[in-house]
Design a protein around this motif. Structure first.
Motif, PDB file in Angstrom:
ATOM      1  N   CYS A  25       0.828  -1.210   0.000  1.00  0.00           N
ATOM      2  CA  CYS A  25       0.000   0.000   0.000  1.00  0.00           C
ATOM      3  C   CYS A  25       0.862   1.260   0.000  1.00  0.00           C
ATOM      4  N   GLN A  26       1.928   1.259   0.772  1.00  0.00           N
ATOM      5  CA  GLN A  26       2.792   2.429   0.819  1.00  0.00           C
ATOM      6  C   GLN A  26       3.478   2.650  -0.531  1.00  0.00           C
ATOM      7  N   SER A  27       3.998   1.607  -1.136  1.00  0.00           N
ATOM      8  CA  SER A  27       4.668   1.785  -2.423  1.00  0.00           C
ATOM      9  C   SER A  27       3.684   2.191  -3.505  1.00  0.00           C
ATOM     10  N   THR A  28       2.448   1.687  -3.449  1.00  0.00           N
ATOM     11  CA  THR A  28       1.429   2.085  -4.424  1.00  0.00           C
ATOM     12  C   THR A  28       1.072   3.556  -4.260  1.00  0.00           C
ATOM     13  N   ALA A  29       0.918   4.017  -3.016  1.00  0.00           N
ATOM     14  CA  ALA A  29       0.610   5.425  -2.781  1.00  0.00           C
ATOM     15  C   ALA A  29       1.706   6.323  -3.335  1.00  0.00           C
ATOM     16  N   LEU A  30       2.949   5.938  -3.138  1.00  0.00           N
ATOM     17  CA  LEU A  30       4.050   6.744  -3.650  1.00  0.00           C
ATOM     18  C   LEU A  30       4.175   6.644  -5.165  1.00  0.00           C
ATOM     19  N   MET A  31       3.877   5.497  -5.711  1.00  0.00           N
ATOM     20  CA  MET A  31       3.956   5.320  -7.158  1.00  0.00           C
ATOM     21  C   MET A  31       2.895   6.156  -7.873  1.00  0.00           C
ATOM     22  N   LEU A  32       1.728   6.303  -7.268  1.00  0.00           N
ATOM     23  CA  LEU A  32       0.643   7.041  -7.903  1.00  0.00           C
ATOM     24  C   LEU A  32       0.806   8.552  -7.779  1.00  0.00           C
ATOM     25  N   ALA A  33       1.635   9.003  -6.861  1.00  0.00           N
ATOM     26  CA  ALA A  33       1.823  10.446  -6.668  1.00  0.00           C
ATOM     27  C   ALA A  33       2.835  10.983  -7.676  1.00  0.00           C
ATOM     28  N   PRO A  34       2.612  12.204  -8.132  1.00  0.00           N
ATOM     29  CA  PRO A  34       3.625  12.831  -8.993  1.00  0.00           C
ATOM     30  C   PRO A  34       4.946  12.977  -8.240  1.00  0.00           C
ATOM     31  N   GLN A  35       6.027  13.071  -8.976  1.00  0.00           N
ATOM     32  CA  GLN A  35       7.370  13.102  -8.377  1.00  0.00           C
ATOM     33  C   GLN A  35       7.505  14.179  -7.305  1.00  0.00           C
ATOM     34  N   GLY A  36       6.978  15.358  -7.541  1.00  0.00           N
ATOM     35  CA  GLY A  36       7.119  16.456  -6.596  1.00  0.00           C
ATOM     36  C   GLY A  36       6.194  16.369  -5.394  1.00  0.00           C
ATOM     37  N   GLU A  37       5.254  15.444  -5.408  1.00  0.00           N
ATOM     38  CA  GLU A  37       4.280  15.333  -4.314  1.00  0.00           C
ATOM     39  C   GLU A  37       4.391  14.015  -3.548  1.00  0.00           C
ATOM     40  N   GLN A  38       5.489  13.322  -3.685  1.00  0.00           N
ATOM     41  CA  GLN A  38       5.629  12.043  -3.004  1.00  0.00           C
ATOM     42  C   GLN A  38       5.780  12.202  -1.496  1.00  0.00           C
ATOM     43  N   GLY A  39       6.342  13.295  -1.040  1.00  0.00           N
ATOM     44  CA  GLY A  39       6.405  13.544   0.403  1.00  0.00           C
ATOM     45  C   GLY A  39       5.012  13.724   0.982  1.00  0.00           C
ATOM     46  N   LEU A  40       4.161  14.472   0.258  1.00  0.00           N
ATOM     47  CA  LEU A  40       2.780  14.649   0.683  1.00  0.00           C
ATOM     48  C   LEU A  40       2.033  13.327   0.662  1.00  0.00           C
ATOM     49  N   ALA A  41       2.268  12.516  -0.366  1.00  0.00           N
ATOM     50  CA  ALA A  41       1.607  11.211  -0.454  1.00  0.00           C
ATOM     51  C   ALA A  41       2.041  10.308   0.693  1.00  0.00           C
ATOM     52  N   SER A  42       3.309  10.352   1.037  1.00  0.00           N
ATOM     53  CA  SER A  42       3.807   9.528   2.139  1.00  0.00           C
ATOM     54  C   SER A  42       3.190   9.956   3.466  1.00  0.00           C
ATOM     55  N   SER A  43       3.150  11.262   3.715  1.00  0.00           N
ATOM     56  CA  SER A  43       2.579  11.722   4.982  1.00  0.00           C
ATOM     57  C   SER A  43       1.079  11.462   5.037  1.00  0.00           C
ATOM     58  N   THR A  44       0.386  11.582   3.909  1.00  0.00           N
ATOM     59  CA  THR A  44      -1.044  11.282   3.873  1.00  0.00           C
ATOM     60  C   THR A  44      -1.282   9.800   4.125  1.00  0.00           C
ATOM     61  N   PHE A  45      -0.434   8.958   3.571  1.00  0.00           N
ATOM     62  CA  PHE A  45      -0.541   7.516   3.809  1.00  0.00           C
ATOM     63  C   PHE A  45      -0.398   7.206   5.296  1.00  0.00           C
ATOM     64  N   PHE A  46       0.629   7.767   5.927  1.00  0.00           N
ATOM     65  CA  PHE A  46       0.845   7.500   7.350  1.00  0.00           C
ATOM     66  C   PHE A  46      -0.265   8.086   8.209  1.00  0.00           C
ATOM     67  N   LEU A  47      -0.794   9.240   7.823  1.00  0.00           N
ATOM     68  CA  LEU A  47      -1.912   9.830   8.554  1.00  0.00           C
ATOM     69  C   LEU A  47      -3.142   8.926   8.463  1.00  0.00           C
ATOM     70  N   GLY A  48      -3.392   8.395   7.275  1.00  0.00           N
ATOM     71  CA  GLY A  48      -4.516   7.469   7.105  1.00  0.00           C
ATOM     72  C   GLY A  48      -4.359   6.212   7.942  1.00  0.00           C
ATOM     73  N   ILE A  49      -3.155   5.675   7.998  1.00  0.00           N
ATOM     74  CA  ILE A  49      -2.889   4.495   8.822  1.00  0.00           C
ATOM     75  C   ILE A  49      -3.136   4.817  10.295  1.00  0.00           C
ATOM     76  N   ASP A  50      -2.634   5.957  10.743  1.00  0.00           N
ATOM     77  CA  ASP A  50      -2.811   6.346  12.150  1.00  0.00           C
ATOM     78  C   ASP A  50      -4.285   6.555  12.501  1.00  0.00           C
ATOM     79  N   ILE A  51      -5.020   7.218  11.610  1.00  0.00           N
ATOM     80  CA  ILE A  51      -6.446   7.437  11.859  1.00  0.00           C
ATOM     81  C   ILE A  51      -7.189   6.108  11.887  1.00  0.00           C
ATOM     82  N   GLY A  52      -6.860   5.214  10.950  1.00  0.00           N
ATOM     83  CA  GLY A  52      -7.510   3.906  10.919  1.00  0.00           C
ATOM     84  C   GLY A  52      -7.225   3.084  12.163  1.00  0.00           C
ATOM     85  N   MET A  53      -5.971   3.136  12.637  1.00  0.00           N
ATOM     86  CA  MET A  53      -5.621   2.380  13.839  1.00  0.00           C
ATOM     87  C   MET A  53      -6.237   2.996  15.095  1.00  0.00           C
ATOM     88  N   THR A  54      -6.604   4.259  15.018  1.00  0.00           N
ATOM     89  CA  THR A  54      -7.268   4.899  16.148  1.00  0.00           C
ATOM     90  C   THR A  54      -8.768   4.652  16.124  1.00  0.00           C
TER      91      THR A  54
END
Length: 101
Positions: A25-54
């Motif tokens: 899931c993490q690699s797919t999220a980064l693969m789908l994001a444009p090159q300049g927005e991969q940091g945002l995609a990574s942080s959004t992925f981790f935020l989603g994981i944290d919210i889901g685990m909460t």
């Protein structure tokens, strides 16, 4: 489960499955994001994981508090068809984004 070995086997299977799907899931999220927005995609992925685990345990606790124990798993099984419907609704967009890369 009848023995601790069964519990250990189930825990190992769960850990392996979680580790595999997390990486995919993490690699797919980064693969789908444009090159300049991969940091945002990574942080959004981790935020989603944290919210889901909460929210998962919180919602499970609310279900347990308001419904009898016999209804817990049938209620939780509603989530699978809902996720499948969401996937079906968005699969063309997801598949086209994957095929562009």
């Amino acid at each position: 489960m009848q023995t601790n070995w069964e519990m250990a086997l189930a825990a190992a299977g769960m850990a392996m499955g979680y580790g595999i799907i997390y990486s995919v899931c993490q690699s797919t999220a980064l693969m789908l994001a444009p090159q300049g927005e991969q940091g945002l995609a990574s942080s959004t992925f981790f935020l989603g994981i944290d919210i889901g685990m909460t929210l998962g345990p919180i919602l499970g606790g609310l279900i347990d508090e308001h419904l009898p124990l016999k209804a817990f798993y049938p209620v939780m099984l509603i989530i699978v068809p809902v996720i499948f419907i969401i996937y079906l609704a968005d699969r063309k967009e997801l598949n086209s984004a994957v095929s562009r890369h």
